[in-house]
Design a protein around this motif. Structure first.
Motif, PDB file in Angstrom:
ATOM      1  N   SER A  21      35.182  11.871  37.155  1.00 15.76           N
ATOM      2  CA  SER A  21      35.561  11.845  38.570  1.00 15.76           C
ATOM      3  C   SER A  21      34.775  10.738  39.267  1.00 15.76           C
ATOM      4  CB  SER A  21      35.258  13.203  39.216  1.00 15.76           C
ATOM      5  OG  SER A  21      35.378  13.092  40.627  1.00 15.76           O
ATOM      6  N   VAL A  22      35.460   9.654  39.604  1.00 16.51           N
ATOM      7  CA  VAL A  22      34.802   8.530  40.282  1.00 16.51           C
ATOM      8  C   VAL A  22      34.627   8.903  41.753  1.00 16.51           C
ATOM      9  CG1 VAL A  22      34.941   6.074  40.856  1.00 16.51           C
ATOM     10  CG2 VAL A  22      35.841   6.895  38.656  1.00 16.51           C
ATOM     11  N   SER A  23      33.376   9.066  42.157  1.00 15.45           N
ATOM     12  CA  SER A  23      33.084   9.485  43.533  1.00 15.45           C
ATOM     13  C   SER A  23      33.298   8.339  44.509  1.00 15.45           C
ATOM     14  CB  SER A  23      31.630   9.930  43.654  1.00 15.45           C
ATOM     15  OG  SER A  23      31.409  11.074  42.892  1.00 15.45           O
ATOM     16  N   ALA A  24      33.508   8.720  45.760  1.00 18.53           N
ATOM     17  CA  ALA A  24      33.503   7.744  46.848  1.00 18.53           C
ATOM     18  C   ALA A  24      32.114   7.786  47.478  1.00 18.53           C
ATOM     19  CB  ALA A  24      34.555   8.124  47.879  1.00 18.53           C
TER      20      ALA A  24
ATOM     21  N   ASP B 248      32.435   2.785  38.799  1.00 15.59           N
ATOM     22  CA  ASP B 248      31.207   3.566  39.041  1.00 15.59           C
ATOM     23  C   ASP B 248      31.384   4.429  40.285  1.00 15.59           C
ATOM     24  OD1 ASP B 248      29.352   2.504  36.966  1.00 15.59           O
ATOM     25  OD2 ASP B 248      29.924   0.630  37.925  1.00 15.59           O
ATOM     26  N   TYR B 249      31.867   3.839  41.325  1.00 18.07           N
ATOM     27  CA  TYR B 249      32.134   4.510  42.603  1.00 18.07           C
ATOM     28  C   TYR B 249      33.312   3.813  43.274  1.00 18.07           C
ATOM     29  CZ  TYR B 249      27.663   7.105  42.960  1.00 18.07           C
ATOM     30  OH  TYR B 249      26.613   7.976  42.779  1.00 18.07           O
ATOM     31  N   HIS B 250      33.919   4.503  44.234  1.00 21.70           N
ATOM     32  CA  HIS B 250      34.784   3.825  45.200  1.00 21.70           C
ATOM     33  C   HIS B 250      33.875   3.548  46.392  1.00 21.70           C
ATOM     34  CE1 HIS B 250      38.341   4.856  42.885  1.00 21.70           C
ATOM     35  NE2 HIS B 250      37.958   6.126  42.874  1.00 21.70           N
ATOM     36  N   PHE B 251      33.579   2.298  46.645  1.00 20.03           N
ATOM     37  CA  PHE B 251      32.674   1.968  47.748  1.00 20.03           C
ATOM     38  C   PHE B 251      33.480   1.853  49.043  1.00 20.03           C
ATOM     39  CE2 PHE B 251      30.527   0.536  43.891  1.00 20.03           C
ATOM     40  CZ  PHE B 251      29.299   1.167  44.051  1.00 20.03           C
ATOM     41  N   LEU B 252      33.184   2.753  49.980  1.00 21.86           N
ATOM     42  CA  LEU B 252      33.965   2.827  51.214  1.00 21.86           C
ATOM     43  C   LEU B 252      33.081   2.583  52.437  1.00 21.86           C
ATOM     44  CD1 LEU B 252      36.054   6.127  50.675  1.00 21.86           C
ATOM     45  CD2 LEU B 252      36.709   3.784  50.093  1.00 21.86           C
ATOM     46  N   THR B 253      33.701   2.145  53.532  1.00 22.96           N
ATOM     47  CA  THR B 253      32.987   2.110  54.808  1.00 22.96           C
ATOM     48  C   THR B 253      32.867   3.552  55.296  1.00 22.96           C
ATOM     49  OG1 THR B 253      35.015   1.973  56.066  1.00 22.96           O
ATOM     50  CG2 THR B 253      34.003  -0.137  55.411  1.00 22.96           C
ATOM     51  N   GLU B 254      31.961   3.770  56.232  1.00 23.16           N
ATOM     52  CA  GLU B 254      31.789   5.129  56.763  1.00 23.16           C
ATOM     53  C   GLU B 254      33.084   5.608  57.440  1.00 23.16           C
ATOM     54  OE1 GLU B 254      27.812   5.798  58.182  1.00 23.16           O
ATOM     55  OE2 GLU B 254      28.566   7.325  59.572  1.00 23.16           O
TER      56      GLU B 254
ATOM     57  N   TYR C  98      28.742  10.906  50.178  1.00 20.46           N
ATOM     58  CA  TYR C  98      29.315  10.906  48.825  1.00 20.46           C
ATOM     59  C   TYR C  98      30.404  11.967  48.788  1.00 20.46           C
ATOM     60  CZ  TYR C  98      25.061   8.494  47.188  1.00 20.46           C
ATOM     61  OH  TYR C  98      24.041   7.597  46.980  1.00 20.46           O
ATOM     62  N   GLY C  99      31.456  11.730  48.026  1.00 21.86           N
ATOM     63  CA  GLY C  99      32.494  12.742  47.904  1.00 21.86           C
ATOM     64  C   GLY C  99      33.338  12.540  46.661  1.00 21.86           C
ATOM     65  N   SER C 100      33.982  13.633  46.212  1.00 21.66           N
ATOM     66  CA  SER C 100      34.844  13.579  45.026  1.00 21.66           C
ATOM     67  C   SER C 100      36.305  13.618  45.464  1.00 21.66           C
ATOM     68  CB  SER C 100      34.579  14.786  44.119  1.00 21.66           C
ATOM     69  OG  SER C 100      33.209  14.902  43.837  1.00 21.66           O
ATOM     70  N   PRO C 101      37.055  12.521  45.249  1.00 19.85           N
ATOM     71  CA  PRO C 101      38.467  12.522  45.617  1.00 19.85           C
ATOM     72  C   PRO C 101      39.237  13.626  44.876  1.00 19.85           C
ATOM     73  CG  PRO C 101      37.708  10.287  45.195  1.00 19.85           C
ATOM     74  CD  PRO C 101      36.608  11.209  44.757  1.00 19.85           C
TER      75      PRO C 101
ATOM     76  N   PHE D 244      31.903  15.632  36.506  1.00 20.84           N
ATOM     77  CA  PHE D 244      31.400  15.279  37.837  1.00 20.84           C
ATOM     78  C   PHE D 244      29.909  14.999  37.771  1.00 20.84           C
ATOM     79  CE2 PHE D 244      34.917  16.697  40.557  1.00 20.84           C
ATOM     80  CZ  PHE D 244      35.625  17.507  39.684  1.00 20.84           C
ATOM     81  N   ASP D 245      29.497  13.908  38.390  1.00 20.77           N
ATOM     82  CA  ASP D 245      28.072  13.634  38.606  1.00 20.77           C
ATOM     83  C   ASP D 245      27.856  13.799  40.104  1.00 20.77           C
ATOM     84  OD1 ASP D 245      25.723  12.329  39.368  1.00 20.77           O
ATOM     85  OD2 ASP D 245      25.969  10.698  37.936  1.00 20.77           O
ATOM     86  N   VAL D 246      27.503  15.041  40.499  1.00 23.91           N
ATOM     87  CA  VAL D 246      27.341  15.346  41.930  1.00 23.91           C
ATOM     88  C   VAL D 246      26.031  16.106  42.146  1.00 23.91           C
ATOM     89  CG1 VAL D 246      29.834  15.424  42.372  1.00 23.91           C
ATOM     90  CG2 VAL D 246      28.634  17.533  41.793  1.00 23.91           C
ATOM     91  N   ASP D 247      25.571  16.175  43.384  1.00 21.69           N
ATOM     92  CA  ASP D 247      24.345  16.920  43.663  1.00 21.69           C
ATOM     93  C   ASP D 247      24.671  18.404  43.844  1.00 21.69           C
ATOM     94  OD1 ASP D 247      25.439  17.123  46.215  1.00 21.69           O
ATOM     95  OD2 ASP D 247      23.529  16.784  47.210  1.00 21.69           O
ATOM     96  N   TRP D 248      23.643  19.213  44.134  1.00 14.80           N
ATOM     97  CA  TRP D 248      23.841  20.666  44.202  1.00 14.80           C
ATOM     98  C   TRP D 248      24.834  21.078  45.289  1.00 14.80           C
ATOM     99  CZ3 TRP D 248      22.774  23.474  48.586  1.00 14.80           C
ATOM    100  CH2 TRP D 248      21.988  22.843  49.556  1.00 14.80           C
TER     101      TRP D 248
END
Ligand code: ADP
Ligand code: 5GP
Length: 216
Positions: free
Chosen positions: A39-42, A56-62, A85-88, A104-108
């Motif tokens: 899962s490629v995070s944003a 690695d990521y989807h790099f997005l503006t805020e 950070y978020g998972s599409p 998924f590589d996500v935090d708690w």
């Protein structure tokens, strides 16, 4: 006679304090089985040298990130180290429907939200602990990616992350890397065989029943 092959996909969540080895172990799991979808995070953080947008990521503006959250496009999202950070959601739902596992590589915070989602019953969550705090710091420094200020920030956040260790299905102390990798693969192999992950079993047992009745 072959065994039923159809199975449900797992949502495999790997979390750890920064530096404990999650990225390394994620890579090893993906190399072991290339059918696992990552899962490629944003994120709103800036790319690090070598990181590839969309891989690695989807790099997005805020603004773009917040708009996707508002549209319900994120399965989970969180604020970590001052960035979003978020998972599409779309790619995850498509892969699971296809019977594929998603990593998924996500935090708690992300792990909790995914567990509480509609897909929660197919979650396998694994947490990596470092053998010691001194070793965690050594790994962060030896990775050579961050300056002293960022490392200090990551060490502070590490304790917050470690304090959520007991919300996970499995906890592995990542001392010897090869041994941790072997345990990780064993867990995934076993979890794939859970009855709830093998919807084809019902049909298989029905078939066994009719074969049994034919013969008796
Ligand atoms: P994370 O993704 O959790 O921040 P990394 O996978 O980037 O951590 O690992 C941090 C550093 O520690 C890397 O340089 C990696 O090669 C190293 N490392 C990972 N696991 C081990 C281990 N079991 N023993 C020694 N070094 C390790
Ligand atoms: P990094 O900036 O070092 O790549 O990641 C920092 C932290 O953000 C890590 O703990 C990582 O697991 C977490 N993270 C990465 N992507 C996501 C995501 O999509 N959702 C959540 N909740 N955390 C994420």
């Amino acid at each position: 006679m072959s065994a039923p092959s159809s199975r449900r996909g797992l949502l495999i969540i790997l979390s750890s304090p920064s530096g404990a080895g999650k990225t390394t172990l994620t890579r090893r799991l993906r190399d072991w089985d290339d059918t696992i979808r990552f899962s490629v995070s944003a994120t709103t953080r800036a790319p690090r040298p070598g990181e590839v947008d969309g891989s690695d990521y989807h790099f997005l503006t805020e603004a773009a990130f917040k708009s996707q959250v508002a549209d319900g496009q994120m399965l989970e999202h969180a604020h970590v180290f001052g960035n979003f950070y978020g998972s599409p959601r779309g790619p995850v739902e498509a892969a699971i429907e296809d019977g594929r596992d998603v990593l998924f590589d996500v935090d708690w915070q992300g792990a909790q939200q995914i567990k509480n989602s509609a897909l929660g019953k197919h979650v396998l969550s694994i947490f990596f602990l470092p053998p010691s705090i001194a070793e965690l710091r050594r790994r962060l420094v030896s990775r050579g990616q961050d300056g002293p200020e960022t490392i200090a920030k990551r060490m502070l956040k590490s304790w917050d992350e470690i304090s959520h260790w007991d919300g996970y299905d499995y906890v592995l102390v990542n001392d010897d890397l090869d041994a941790t990798e072997a345990k990780l693969k064993s867990i995934v192999t076993a979890e794939r065989l859970r009855r709830s992950q093998q919807p084809g079993l019902t049909d298989h047992v029905r078939k066994l029943q009719s074969e049994f009745e034919e013969q008796s």
